[in-house]
Structure formats: C-alpha cells, structure tokens
Design a protein around this motif. Sequence first.
Motif, PDB file in Angstrom:
ATOM      1  N   TYR A  26      50.671 -14.113 -39.331  1.00 33.37           N
ATOM      2  CA  TYR A  26      50.897 -13.237 -39.742  1.00 33.37           C
ATOM      3  C   TYR A  26      49.711 -12.012 -39.529  1.00 33.37           C
ATOM      4  O   TYR A  26      50.425 -10.930 -39.297  1.00 33.37           O
ATOM      5  N   LEU A  27      48.894 -12.256 -38.466  1.00 30.80           N
ATOM      6  CA  LEU A  27      47.816 -11.024 -37.692  1.00 30.80           C
ATOM      7  C   LEU A  27      48.700 -10.192 -36.792  1.00 30.80           C
ATOM      8  O   LEU A  27      49.306  -9.365 -37.068  1.00 30.80           O
ATOM      9  N   ASP A  28      49.586 -11.261 -36.327  1.00 30.77           N
ATOM     10  CA  ASP A  28      50.408 -11.027 -34.507  1.00 30.77           C
ATOM     11  C   ASP A  28      51.727 -10.323 -34.747  1.00 30.77           C
ATOM     12  O   ASP A  28      51.583  -9.244 -34.737  1.00 30.77           O
ATOM     13  N   SER A  35      52.165   0.216 -35.595  1.00 33.09           N
ATOM     14  CA  SER A  35      51.894   0.756 -34.957  1.00 33.09           C
ATOM     15  C   SER A  35      50.797   1.492 -35.514  1.00 33.09           C
ATOM     16  O   SER A  35      50.241   2.097 -34.269  1.00 33.09           O
ATOM     17  N   ASP A  36      50.278   1.286 -36.502  1.00 32.96           N
ATOM     18  CA  ASP A  36      48.547   1.951 -36.833  1.00 32.96           C
ATOM     19  C   ASP A  36      48.186   1.528 -37.128  1.00 32.96           C
ATOM     20  O   ASP A  36      46.662   1.664 -37.080  1.00 32.96           O
ATOM     21  N   PHE A  37      48.406  -0.280 -36.229  1.00 32.47           N
ATOM     22  CA  PHE A  37      47.124  -1.598 -36.517  1.00 32.47           C
ATOM     23  C   PHE A  37      46.008  -0.696 -35.713  1.00 32.47           C
ATOM     24  O   PHE A  37      44.313  -0.412 -36.629  1.00 32.47           O
ATOM     25  N   GLY A  42      41.329  -0.682 -34.852  1.00 30.95           N
ATOM     26  CA  GLY A  42      40.635  -0.903 -32.758  1.00 30.95           C
ATOM     27  C   GLY A  42      41.810  -1.749 -32.178  1.00 30.95           C
ATOM     28  O   GLY A  42      42.123  -2.472 -33.317  1.00 30.95           O
ATOM     29  N   ASP A  43      41.139  -2.396 -31.209  1.00 35.48           N
ATOM     30  CA  ASP A  43      41.508  -4.058 -30.729  1.00 35.48           C
ATOM     31  C   ASP A  43      41.187  -4.694 -30.827  1.00 35.48           C
ATOM     32  O   ASP A  43      40.017  -5.064 -29.569  1.00 35.48           O
ATOM     33  N   MET A  44      41.342  -5.571 -31.680  1.00 35.98           N
ATOM     34  CA  MET A  44      40.446  -6.712 -31.600  1.00 35.98           C
ATOM     35  C   MET A  44      41.256  -7.974 -31.018  1.00 35.98           C
ATOM     36  O   MET A  44      41.779  -7.882 -30.525  1.00 35.98           O
ATOM     37  N   ASP A  45      39.725  -8.170 -30.875  1.00 33.92           N
ATOM     38  CA  ASP A  45      39.466  -9.574 -29.592  1.00 33.92           C
ATOM     39  C   ASP A  45      39.949 -10.913 -30.173  1.00 33.92           C
ATOM     40  O   ASP A  45      38.477 -10.862 -31.652  1.00 33.92           O
ATOM     41  N   LYS A  46      40.469 -11.549 -29.609  1.00 35.33           N
ATOM     42  CA  LYS A  46      41.213 -12.458 -31.060  1.00 35.33           C
ATOM     43  C   LYS A  46      39.970 -13.361 -30.993  1.00 35.33           C
ATOM     44  O   LYS A  46      39.588 -14.873 -31.379  1.00 35.33           O
ATOM     45  N   ARG A  47      39.373 -13.773 -29.788  1.00 36.60           N
ATOM     46  CA  ARG A  47      38.620 -14.078 -29.139  1.00 36.60           C
ATOM     47  C   ARG A  47      37.071 -14.714 -30.104  1.00 36.60           C
ATOM     48  O   ARG A  47      36.316 -15.188 -30.199  1.00 36.60           O
ATOM     49  N   LYS A 108      36.453  -1.128 -37.609  1.00 33.24           N
ATOM     50  CA  LYS A 108      37.074   0.208 -36.930  1.00 33.24           C
ATOM     51  C   LYS A 108      35.689   0.227 -35.508  1.00 33.24           C
ATOM     52  O   LYS A 108      35.491  -0.359 -35.122  1.00 33.24           O
ATOM     53  N   ILE A 109      34.469   0.456 -36.292  1.00 36.05           N
ATOM     54  CA  ILE A 109      33.509   0.683 -35.823  1.00 36.05           C
ATOM     55  C   ILE A 109      32.697  -0.830 -35.289  1.00 36.05           C
ATOM     56  O   ILE A 109      32.100  -0.616 -33.442  1.00 36.05           O
ATOM     57  N   LEU A 110      32.601  -1.654 -36.144  1.00 36.80           N
ATOM     58  CA  LEU A 110      32.266  -2.661 -35.758  1.00 36.80           C
ATOM     59  C   LEU A 110      33.203  -3.356 -34.385  1.00 36.80           C
ATOM     60  O   LEU A 110      32.708  -4.067 -33.416  1.00 36.80           O
ATOM     61  N   VAL A 111      34.590  -3.694 -34.430  1.00 36.34           N
ATOM     62  CA  VAL A 111      35.478  -3.556 -33.259  1.00 36.34           C
ATOM     63  C   VAL A 111      34.961  -3.217 -31.898  1.00 36.34           C
ATOM     64  O   VAL A 111      34.969  -3.252 -30.768  1.00 36.34           O
TER      65      VAL A 111
END
Length: 152
Positions: A26-28, A35-37, A42-47, A108-111
């Motif tokens: 779902y997330l992927d 395009s606005d994700f 933000g650019d979430m790091d999957k790790r 977004k701030i957290l990411v």
Amino acid sequence: MNSEMLIQWYKKHNIEHRTINGFWTYLDNWRNEDSDFEFKFGDMDKRLIKLEVKKIQFTHIFNNNDFIYVFLWIYYNDENIGSYKSVYTLDGEDEDDILNFDDNKFIKILVETTNNSIEIAEKALKEGISNEVVEKISGLKSSLIEDIKSNI
C-alpha cells in the motif's frame, strides 16, 4: 468466536506476515502514484518505519458478512505516525485495507529532522567518530547507526 479461536485463525492464515506485506505494498503504491506524497510527508526512510500488530477484531455487520480487522501501529523513528487496517473474511481472504497517517505536518517535520540526523550521522561516521558518540549527537538508535556505518 472466542479469542483463542481468533488467535488460531490469525496463525493459520499467516495474518501478521500478510498484513505487514499489505502495508508495504500500500505504502509503495501510494508513494509511486501520488506525486505529492513526498511534499505531504517528506522522504521517508523505510529503515525507520517499524510496524506493530496492535489488535485483531472480529466484527459482525448486520445484513452483511463477518469480518476480521487487523490493526498495525506505524512508527517512524519510534514516533507513532498512524495506523494500517487490513480486513479479512473468515476464510482468510483479503477484503480491504486502509492506511491512515496522523498529522501530516508533524510527520513531515519528523521525517525531515530524522533525515538531517541521518546525514549528520553519516558525516560523523565517515570522520571516524565512534558509534556511541554519533548515537548521542544524532539521537538515532544504535542499530540504525550500525546500518548506516555498514553502508559507508
């Protein structure tokens, strides 16, 4: 259905694995199709995404079918950012799923903050600063620092 039967059903149909895989799919898909994700979250790091099955629930809907709901709590760098709900039939078939992030601005701030911490950690590790010191200055977990170090 009593709780023991529900747990047996859960194990029999490999629900934890299927629900977690459903979340990632779902997330992927959301990230690839919207395009606005990154603008929103933000650019979430999957790790840094950790999932925890929080509850399973049997639900009877009058004039309809019975369903079982499985709820995952979603954590990003140990902060709860939302939930994922997967719905199954009593036969163990996938019925539906819903991904719900909490406050977009907070996420977004957290990411962004976490990504900055990762960047700082990468630079510090490249300079030979010890993992323990990097952990203290970045606020990142030692396991993530090990992962970052192994990729340098």
